[in-house]
Design a protein around this motif. Sequence first.
Motif, PDB file in Angstrom:
ATOM      1  N   ARG A   1      40.373  54.959  26.955  1.00 21.80           N
ATOM      2  CA  ARG A   1      41.522  55.468  26.611  1.00 21.80           C
ATOM      3  C   ARG A   1      42.970  54.816  27.054  1.00 21.80           C
ATOM      4  N   MET A   2      42.834  54.088  28.147  1.00 24.31           N
ATOM      5  CA  MET A   2      44.151  53.522  28.663  1.00 24.31           C
ATOM      6  C   MET A   2      44.288  52.480  27.714  1.00 24.31           C
ATOM      7  N   LEU A   3      43.486  51.554  27.326  1.00 26.25           N
ATOM      8  CA  LEU A   3      43.907  50.405  26.358  1.00 26.25           C
ATOM      9  C   LEU A   3      44.344  50.952  25.001  1.00 26.25           C
ATOM     10  N   THR A   4      43.530  51.858  24.440  1.00 24.25           N
ATOM     11  CA  THR A   4      44.056  52.572  23.270  1.00 24.25           C
ATOM     12  C   THR A   4      45.419  53.119  23.350  1.00 24.25           C
ATOM     13  N   ALA A   5      45.798  53.836  24.430  1.00 26.64           N
ATOM     14  CA  ALA A   5      47.098  54.694  24.502  1.00 26.64           C
ATOM     15  C   ALA A   5      48.105  53.555  24.374  1.00 26.64           C
ATOM     16  N   VAL A   6      47.897  52.444  24.739  1.00 28.53           N
ATOM     17  CA  VAL A   6      49.348  51.362  24.765  1.00 28.53           C
ATOM     18  C   VAL A   6      49.003  50.388  23.678  1.00 28.53           C
ATOM     19  N   GLY A   7      48.257  50.801  22.469  1.00 28.24           N
ATOM     20  CA  GLY A   7      48.120  50.069  21.449  1.00 28.24           C
ATOM     21  C   GLY A   7      46.934  48.997  20.935  1.00 28.24           C
ATOM     22  N   TYR A   8      46.153  48.825  21.957  1.00 26.47           N
ATOM     23  CA  TYR A   8      44.866  47.986  21.861  1.00 26.47           C
ATOM     24  C   TYR A   8      43.946  48.708  21.057  1.00 26.47           C
ATOM     25  N   GLN A   9      43.227  47.700  19.867  1.00 29.23           N
ATOM     26  CA  GLN A   9      41.992  48.083  19.332  1.00 29.23           C
ATOM     27  C   GLN A   9      40.890  47.839  20.164  1.00 29.23           C
ATOM     28  N   VAL A  10      40.208  49.143  20.260  1.00 30.35           N
ATOM     29  CA  VAL A  10      38.978  48.942  21.285  1.00 30.35           C
ATOM     30  C   VAL A  10      37.850  49.396  20.587  1.00 30.35           C
ATOM     31  N   ASP A  11      36.790  48.449  20.663  1.00 32.14           N
ATOM     32  CA  ASP A  11      35.441  49.032  20.417  1.00 32.14           C
ATOM     33  C   ASP A  11      34.530  49.361  21.610  1.00 32.14           C
ATOM     34  N   LEU A  12      34.586  50.508  21.751  1.00 34.31           N
ATOM     35  CA  LEU A  12      33.678  51.176  22.640  1.00 34.31           C
ATOM     36  C   LEU A  12      32.135  51.484  22.161  1.00 34.31           C
ATOM     37  N   ASP A  13      31.249  50.860  22.922  1.00 35.38           N
ATOM     38  CA  ASP A  13      29.930  51.259  22.720  1.00 35.38           C
ATOM     39  C   ASP A  13      29.848  52.965  22.867  1.00 35.38           C
ATOM     40  N   PRO A  14      29.324  53.420  21.637  1.00 36.97           N
ATOM     41  CA  PRO A  14      28.923  54.875  21.571  1.00 36.97           C
ATOM     42  C   PRO A  14      28.153  55.333  22.799  1.00 36.97           C
TER      43      PRO A  14
END
Length: 236
Positions: free
Chosen positions: A67-80
Amino acid sequence: MSPRPDVVIARQQSGNVTAEGGDELAAALLQRAGFVVQTAPRFAPWFRLPWDLGEERENQMASHAARMLTAVGYQVDLDPRLDTSAVTTPTDPRGTSMHGQRIRALTEQLKAADTYDTAASLTEEVLDPIDGVLARLGEFFDAAAEQANAADDEDGLDLGDRFTDAARRLTEISEDLHVASDRLRALGPPAVPNWQAQLTAYCETAPPQHAGAPATVLTRSAATALPTPSAPRRSR
């Protein structure tokens, strides 16, 4: 096709939770979220969560980092398997259809709405011409059309036309319903006036005071309770 992720956060076969990718800012955010920086045996730095935290805590920390990374614009692949925000259903046991689940949750809120004002506010989330679900879906299908047309062959162009037509129909639906939320809100009773409005209404309808009578000073608490009928006098 989906954009290539900047950061990949996953649970490995060993059970360890690792993160790879990103730049210095991503590294700082990962460490702030509790990840430990590693170097060996790989050439590029990578990160892992401390051992023996337990799966529940690891999932919470990994989701927080994403969530922190996504909030500043990174594309994050989070394991479901790490995503604590995922909602599971019998048809989606891993909770991978997160966007559909959010719409489903919105639908359940609408079913449970106890006032037209609440219902109207929920429909605005779908019908807002700029940030609503329909507007975003239109943009999604436009992007899908661009991807299909990039194939530059008959099948790709045909699929691109279908995506473009879907975007157009969504725009038409949005235009047809652009005042639907206001009309839905108008079906219910007006909101209870605030205390200033109640005081104004009372002063406009209150009988005039007799000459020489002391002026009545109304407090906010008194104003909300006015007018109060007086008790009938008992006859002897």
